[in-house]
Enzyme design. Structure first.
Site, PDB file in Angstrom:
ATOM      1  N   CYS A 191      -0.117   7.000 -11.321  1.00 48.15           N
ATOM      2  CA  CYS A 191      -0.347   5.976 -10.283  1.00 48.15           C
ATOM      3  C   CYS A 191      -1.811   5.561 -10.252  1.00 48.15           C
ATOM      4  O   CYS A 191      -2.705   6.402 -10.357  1.00 48.15           O
ATOM      5  CB  CYS A 191       0.074   6.534  -8.913  1.00 48.15           C
ATOM      6  N   GLU A 243       3.605   3.960 -11.433  1.00 47.06           N
ATOM      7  CA  GLU A 243       3.377   2.882 -10.460  1.00 47.06           C
ATOM      8  C   GLU A 243       1.916   2.476 -10.585  1.00 47.06           C
ATOM      9  O   GLU A 243       1.023   3.155 -10.071  1.00 47.06           O
ATOM     10  CB  GLU A 243       3.690   3.354  -9.045  1.00 47.06           C
ATOM     11  N   TYR A 272      -0.984  -0.864 -10.631  1.00 45.04           N
ATOM     12  CA  TYR A 272      -1.165  -2.197 -10.055  1.00 45.04           C
ATOM     13  C   TYR A 272      -2.531  -2.767 -10.392  1.00 45.04           C
ATOM     14  O   TYR A 272      -3.348  -2.060 -10.949  1.00 45.04           O
ATOM     15  CB  TYR A 272      -0.972  -2.161  -8.529  1.00 45.04           C
ATOM     16  N   TYR A 319       0.849  -1.197   0.000  1.00 39.14           N
ATOM     17  CA  TYR A 319       0.000   0.000   0.000  1.00 39.14           C
ATOM     18  C   TYR A 319       0.882   1.243   0.000  1.00 39.14           C
ATOM     19  O   TYR A 319       1.875   1.305   0.745  1.00 39.14           O
ATOM     20  CB  TYR A 319      -0.960  -0.027   1.207  1.00 39.14           C
ATOM     21  N   SER A 320       0.540   2.219  -0.844  1.00 42.20           N
ATOM     22  CA  SER A 320       1.321   3.456  -0.941  1.00 42.20           C
ATOM     23  C   SER A 320       1.100   4.302   0.302  1.00 42.20           C
ATOM     24  O   SER A 320      -0.024   4.372   0.821  1.00 42.20           O
ATOM     25  CB  SER A 320       0.875   4.281  -2.144  1.00 42.20           C
TER      26      SER A 320
HETATM   27  C1  FAD Z   1       3.202  -0.646  -5.558  1.00 48.07           C
HETATM   28  C2  FAD Z   1       1.786  -0.934  -5.164  1.00 48.07           C
HETATM   29  C3  FAD Z   1       1.109   0.009  -4.432  1.00 48.07           C
HETATM   30  C4  FAD Z   1      -0.213  -0.229  -4.078  1.00 48.07           C
HETATM   31  N1  FAD Z   1      -0.873   0.735  -3.384  1.00 48.07           N
HETATM   32  C5  FAD Z   1      -2.164   0.536  -3.071  1.00 48.07           C
HETATM   33  C6  FAD Z   1      -2.879   1.545  -2.355  1.00 48.07           C
HETATM   34  O1  FAD Z   1      -2.334   2.601  -2.016  1.00 48.07           O
HETATM   35  N2  FAD Z   1      -4.174   1.298  -2.047  1.00 48.07           N
HETATM   36  C7  FAD Z   1      -4.803   0.131  -2.435  1.00 48.07           C
HETATM   37  O2  FAD Z   1      -5.985  -0.041  -2.093  1.00 48.07           O
HETATM   38  N3  FAD Z   1      -4.145  -0.848  -3.108  1.00 48.07           N
HETATM   39  C8  FAD Z   1      -2.856  -0.663  -3.417  1.00 48.07           C
HETATM   40  N4  FAD Z   1      -2.183  -1.649  -4.082  1.00 48.07           N
HETATM   41  C9  FAD Z   1      -2.885  -2.924  -4.385  1.00 48.07           C
HETATM   42  C10 FAD Z   1      -2.787  -3.850  -3.160  1.00 48.07           C
HETATM   43  O3  FAD Z   1      -1.437  -4.234  -2.942  1.00 48.07           O
HETATM   44  C11 FAD Z   1      -3.592  -5.140  -3.314  1.00 48.07           C
HETATM   45  O4  FAD Z   1      -3.249  -5.738  -4.544  1.00 48.07           O
HETATM   46  C12 FAD Z   1      -5.099  -4.888  -3.293  1.00 48.07           C
HETATM   47  O5  FAD Z   1      -5.453  -4.340  -2.040  1.00 48.07           O
HETATM   48  C13 FAD Z   1      -5.872  -6.205  -3.491  1.00 48.07           C
HETATM   49  O6  FAD Z   1      -5.377  -7.125  -2.575  1.00 48.07           O
HETATM   50  P1  FAD Z   1      -6.334  -8.150  -1.825  1.00 48.07           P
HETATM   51  O7  FAD Z   1      -5.466  -8.955  -0.937  1.00 48.07           O
HETATM   52  O8  FAD Z   1      -7.487  -7.446  -1.209  1.00 48.07           O
HETATM   53  O9  FAD Z   1      -6.889  -9.007  -3.004  1.00 48.07           O
HETATM   54  P2  FAD Z   1      -6.428 -10.526  -3.281  1.00 48.07           P
HETATM   55  O10 FAD Z   1      -6.847 -11.412  -2.173  1.00 48.07           O
HETATM   56  O11 FAD Z   1      -4.995 -10.490  -3.655  1.00 48.07           O
HETATM   57  O12 FAD Z   1      -7.278 -10.989  -4.481  1.00 48.07           O
HETATM   58  C14 FAD Z   1      -7.803 -10.219  -5.382  1.00 48.07           C
HETATM   59  C15 FAD Z   1      -7.799 -11.056  -6.654  1.00 48.07           C
HETATM   60  O13 FAD Z   1      -8.806 -10.612  -7.420  1.00 48.07           O
HETATM   61  C16 FAD Z   1      -8.347  -9.872  -8.490  1.00 48.07           C
HETATM   62  N5  FAD Z   1      -9.168  -8.663  -8.453  1.00 48.07           N
HETATM   63  C17 FAD Z   1      -8.949  -7.557  -7.734  1.00 48.07           C
HETATM   64  N6  FAD Z   1      -9.932  -6.685  -7.935  1.00 48.07           N
HETATM   65  C18 FAD Z   1     -10.781  -7.274  -8.784  1.00 48.07           C
HETATM   66  C19 FAD Z   1     -12.008  -6.883  -9.378  1.00 48.07           C
HETATM   67  N7  FAD Z   1     -12.567  -5.705  -9.121  1.00 48.07           N
HETATM   68  N8  FAD Z   1     -12.620  -7.741 -10.216  1.00 48.07           N
HETATM   69  C20 FAD Z   1     -12.073  -8.932 -10.508  1.00 48.07           C
HETATM   70  N9  FAD Z   1     -10.916  -9.366  -9.955  1.00 48.07           N
HETATM   71  C21 FAD Z   1     -10.297  -8.530  -9.134  1.00 48.07           C
HETATM   72  C22 FAD Z   1      -6.889  -9.644  -8.270  1.00 48.07           C
HETATM   73  O14 FAD Z   1      -6.186  -9.594  -9.489  1.00 48.07           O
HETATM   74  C23 FAD Z   1      -6.548 -10.857  -7.438  1.00 48.07           C
HETATM   75  O15 FAD Z   1      -6.310 -11.954  -8.228  1.00 48.07           O
HETATM   76  C24 FAD Z   1      -0.848  -1.438  -4.441  1.00 48.07           C
HETATM   77  C25 FAD Z   1      -0.142  -2.390  -5.164  1.00 48.07           C
HETATM   78  C26 FAD Z   1       1.155  -2.140  -5.541  1.00 48.07           C
HETATM   79  C27 FAD Z   1       1.877  -3.179  -6.341  1.00 48.07           C
END
Ligand code: FAD
Ligand code: SF4
Ligand code: SF4
Length: 405
Positions: free
Chosen positions: A363, A403, A405, A196-197
């Site tokens: 971003c 950046e 994601y 998370y940023s």
């Molecule tokens: C550098 C970086 C910075 C980031 N900063 C932020 C930030 O500031 N705030 C933020 O909220 N997130 C941010 N993220 C994204 C965050 O890291 C997670 O990927 C995000 O919160 C989803 O993780 P999760 O564990 O809830 O979902 P997961 O349990 O990982 O699963 C979600 C799965 O569903 C898929 N998916 C996600 N959304 C959907 C959708 N709407 N429809 C269908 N499939 C979907 C994904 O590809 C994944 O396979 C950042 C990522 C990176 C790489």
């Protein structure tokens, strides 16, 4: 002497997001608590991992006589220097036969300036990175968790404040942190760290406090008739004041803000992509209020109710920041996306692109990148500029950062 072109990951820039490991079709990428690495024995140069990497840290290559082992790569804090092999060297014939086209493509890209080491702005403060990892995480306490989007909107985006008490967790604007969700996946492995940023400036969400803020969107979607809840985002969004959280990082050594008052920052985002820009803007507001450089923000959301920080943003004066808030689902209005607004403001953007003091930051969700790139291409083409050259110049001087994601 036979040479091998080895694919490596820059540990200084890599933010440990796991995207490359998920992408690689031959499982050549692996990680330990310290680094993400490429197994030279498995990598077949398919290049599938290059474009999804949010930092460019995956796009590193070294000519070597014997490949660096994955154990050696796990221990690195930075990439080893290039070795001068002299003219007698020839690329390993087997590898050359198998991958001649890919390899020449790699070289072409590297020499065009599209590849290579991603640089931070020259004047950026030097960040601390990778102080805490899964093996040695930091424990933070939740100091607040507030909904940023309207209660009746589908999108639940939250402002979460983490406090580090008397422990050191130094961050700069533009860096990310990792959150370790408790529990295990269906295969019994601990959940992967989620990134998370940081949404607050280096001196804390409250000036002088040892805390930071995150902007987190709850991921919930339907798949095969079932509701799927993202592991990390739901964990963070459900945290209560006083809860303890395991944190890793900080991560990111390039998506940083310049430290000069003359710097123009063009910030382009959607949704939670606004987090680093809140941090950068707030740093400028607190510490450089009279900076001559412009702040220009293109921020897209479906509606004002779904745009995080809509209220506070609107309170910032137009003299301090040029806010372009763009909405794609306003009743009785045509859909507008950030790239449409950018094209409508081509003159302003072209003038900024001509300045050596201009920095671009993009971003948010990956899907936005293509439209924004196309907008820059059009703006440049209409103003006697080459976007390809402008981007290469900006990248090679630490002035172009993506950046997604
Ligand atoms: C550098 C970086 C910075 C980031 N900063 C932020 C930030 O500031 N705030 C933020 O909220 N997130 C941010 N993220 C994204 C965050 O890291 C997670 O990927 C995000 O919160 C989803 O993780 P999760 O564990 O809830 O979902 P997961 O349990 O990982 O699963 C979600 C799965 O569903 C898929 N998916 C996600 N959304 C959907 C959708 N709407 N429809 C269908 N499939 C979907 C994904 O590809 C994944 O396979 C950042 C990522 C990176 C790489
Ligand atoms: S930043 Fe790039 S190299 Fe590092 S884990 Fe993510 S995708 Fe892989
Ligand atoms: S280039 Fe292809 S094989 Fe090599 S690490 Fe990347 S995705 Fe895997």
């Amino acid at each position: 002497m036979s040479l091998l072109r080895q694919h490596l990951i820059d540990p200084e820039i890599c933010i440990r997001c796991n995207t490359c490991e998920e992408t690689c079709p031959v499982d050549a990428i692996t990680h330990d608590d310290n680094n993400y690495v490429v197994d030279a024995a498995k990598c077949d140069y398919c290049m599938d991992c290059i474009s999804p990497c949010p930092t460019g840290s995956i796009d590193n290559w070294r000519m070597v006589t014997a490949g660096y082992s994955i154990e050696a790569q796990f221990s690195w804090g930075e990439l080893p220097a290039e070795i001068d092999h002299g003219d007698a060297a020839s690329v390993d014939s087997q590898q050359q036969e198998a991958n001649e086209e890919d390899a020449s493509e790699i070289l072409k890209v590297a020499h065009s300036g599209e590849s290579g080491k991603v640089l931070p702005p020259a004047s950026a403060e030097r960040p601390y990175i990778n102080i805490y990892n899964r093996d040695k995480p930091m424990t933070a306490r939740v100091a607040g968790n507030f909904r940023l989007t309207d209660d009746n909107s589908e999108s639940d985006i939250r402002h979460v404040i983490l406090d580090f008490g008397d422990k050191t967790f130094p961050v700069l604007e533009g860096q990310s942190i990792g959150i370790i969700p408790p529990g295990e996946d269906e295969k019994g492995r601990p959940h992967l760290v989620r990134l998370y940023s940081v949404a607050s400036p280096r001196d804390g969400e409250r000036p002088g406090a040892n805390n930071l803020a995150l902007t987190v969107k709850r991921v919930v979607f339907q798949e095969d008739g079932e509701t799927v809840r993202g592991i990390g985002s739901n964990y963070v969004c459900d945290l209560k004041k006083g809860d303890q959280v395991l944190v890793t990082g900080p991560f990111g050594a390039t998506f940083l803000m310049p430290n000069t008052t003359s710097a123009n920052l063009i910030m382009i985002c959607t949704g939670t992509g606004s987090a680093p820009f809140r941090a950068m803007t707030e740093y400028r507001r607190r510490h450089m209020p009279d900076a001559g450089g412009k702040l220009l923000l293109y921020f897209g959301a479906r509606t004002p109710g779904e745009l995080p920080y809509f209220g506070p943003l609107n309170k910032l004066s137009d003299r301090f920041i040029d806010k372009q808030l763009v909405f794609s689902r306003l009743p009785d209005n045509p859909k507008e996306y950030v790239q449409n607004r950018m094209i409508n403001q081509a003159d302003k953007l072209a003038a900024l692109l001509n300045s050596q003091d201009t920095y671009i930051y993009i971003c948010g969700l990956k899907e936005m990148e293509k439209g924004v790139e196309e907008a820059f291409e059009k703006i440049c083409a209409d103003n006697n500029l080459s976007w390809t050259e402008t981007k290469i110049t900006m990248k090679s001087s630490g002035r172009y950062h993506v950046e997604t994601y």
